[in-house]
Design an enzyme around this catalytic site. Structure first.
Site, PDB file in Angstrom:
ATOM      1  CG  ASP A 232      -2.014   0.835   1.334  1.00 55.70           C
ATOM      2  OD1 ASP A 232      -2.007   1.808   0.575  1.00 55.70           O
ATOM      3  OD2 ASP A 232      -2.911   0.636   2.160  1.00 55.70           O
TER       4      ASP A 232
ATOM      5  CG  ASP B  65      -8.024  -8.195   8.460  1.00 53.02           C
ATOM      6  OD1 ASP B  65      -7.090  -7.708   7.779  1.00 53.02           O
ATOM      7  OD2 ASP B  65      -8.276  -7.825   9.618  1.00 53.02           O
TER       8      ASP B  65
HETATM    9  C1  PRP Z   1      -0.978  -5.141   5.623  1.00 50.04           C
HETATM   10  C2  PRP Z   1      -0.142  -5.906   4.615  1.00 50.04           C
HETATM   11  C3  PRP Z   1       1.196  -5.275   4.740  1.00 50.04           C
HETATM   12  C4  PRP Z   1       0.877  -3.844   5.081  1.00 50.04           C
HETATM   13  C5  PRP Z   1       0.952  -3.038   3.815  1.00 50.04           C
HETATM   14  O1  PRP Z   1      -0.856  -5.752   6.867  1.00 50.04           O
HETATM   15  O2  PRP Z   1      -0.101  -7.271   4.891  1.00 50.04           O
HETATM   16  O3  PRP Z   1       1.978  -5.894   5.745  1.00 50.04           O
HETATM   17  O4  PRP Z   1      -0.461  -3.818   5.615  1.00 50.04           O
HETATM   18  O5  PRP Z   1       0.764  -1.692   4.072  1.00 50.04           O
HETATM   19  P1  PRP Z   1       1.884  -0.595   3.755  1.00 50.04           P
HETATM   20  O6  PRP Z   1       2.414  -0.844   2.387  1.00 50.04           O
HETATM   21  O7  PRP Z   1       1.096   0.719   3.839  1.00 50.04           O
HETATM   22  O8  PRP Z   1       2.929  -0.672   4.816  1.00 50.04           O
HETATM   23  P2  PRP Z   1      -1.847  -5.482   8.079  1.00 50.04           P
HETATM   24  O9  PRP Z   1      -1.218  -4.476   9.003  1.00 50.04           O
HETATM   25  O10 PRP Z   1      -3.225  -5.169   7.564  1.00 50.04           O
HETATM   26  O11 PRP Z   1      -1.842  -6.863   8.871  1.00 50.04           O
HETATM   27  P3  PRP Z   1      -2.442  -8.316   8.506  1.00 50.04           P
HETATM   28  O12 PRP Z   1      -1.627  -8.848   7.349  1.00 50.04           O
HETATM   29  O13 PRP Z   1      -2.253  -9.132   9.749  1.00 50.04           O
HETATM   30  O14 PRP Z   1      -3.912  -8.146   8.134  1.00 50.04           O
END
Ligand code: PRP
Length: 179
Positions: free
Chosen positions: A102, A158
């Site tokens: 993201d 999720d």
């Molecule tokens: C999500 C995804 C990445 C991060 C990406 O994890 O798995 O690790 O966000 O976002 P960024 O590029 O803005 O850093 P999340 O914190 O939602 O945890 P999860 O995988 O346990 O749902």
């Protein structure tokens, strides 16, 4: 389709075909190596399981859980390691397997950390890329799907820990997260 979804963005068949195509590319690129496949919990677990089963080289598995805080900029944001690797990665070829990139903050921090720990090479594979949200100067080495800036769930992803086990990826109705 799950009633909380506005629409299905990627079907099971689309995901299966593309995951196997990208895994084939990684398989060829790392042929002859014995990489460590690092899954980033929890969102990547279903992608991880499907992806590694398409690889043909000998492989070791490990996992990390991380969460990011702060503004999302490299200077002021922070990455918290909630579960670290069990494996010493010095001299190892590692494949980082993520569900979504993201802002890019998480992967930028992880890549730096794995390089500091002495990995021989770091290959980043992501299922989804919300490229228009990127604030960090990082790109995955392999991306399965570029997606629009919508709230997506399913196939590991999720909202409030729900929807991870859906076998496809859908766009969540606004009414679900705006209420
Ligand atoms: C999500 C995804 C990445 C991060 C990406 O994890 O798995 O690790 O966000 O976002 P960024 O590029 O803005 O850093 P999340 O914190 O939602 O945890 P999860 O995988 O346990 O749902």
């Amino acid at each position: 389709m799950h009633p909380d979804l506005q629409k299905i963005l990627l079907t099971q068949d689309q995901i299966r075909a593309r995951v196997s195509e990208v895994a084939g590319q990684v398989d060829r690129a790392l042929s002859g190596k014995r990489p460590l496949a690092i899954g980033i919990l929890k969102g990547s677990i279903i992608f991880y399981a499907d992806f590694i089963r398409c690889l043909t080289m000998p492989l070791e598995l490990d996992f990390m859980a991380v969460s990011s805080y702060g503004s999302g900029s490299t200077s002021s944001g922070k990455l918290k390691i909630k579960k670290d690797l069990d494996t010493d990665i010095k001299g190892r070829d590692v494949i980082v397997i993520e569900d979504i990139i993201d802002s890019g903050f998480t992967l930028a921090c992880l890549k730096k950390l794995l390089n500091e720990r002495g990995a021989a090479s770091v290959t980043i594979v992501t299922l989804l890329d919300k490229h228009e949200r990127r604030t960090e100067d990082i790109s995955p080495d392999y991306n399965c799907f570029e997606i629009p800036d919508e709230f997506v769930v399913g196939y590991g992803l999720d909202y409030n820990e729900e929807y991870r086990s859906l076998p496809y990826i859908g766009i969540l109705k606004r009414s679900v997260y705006e209420k």
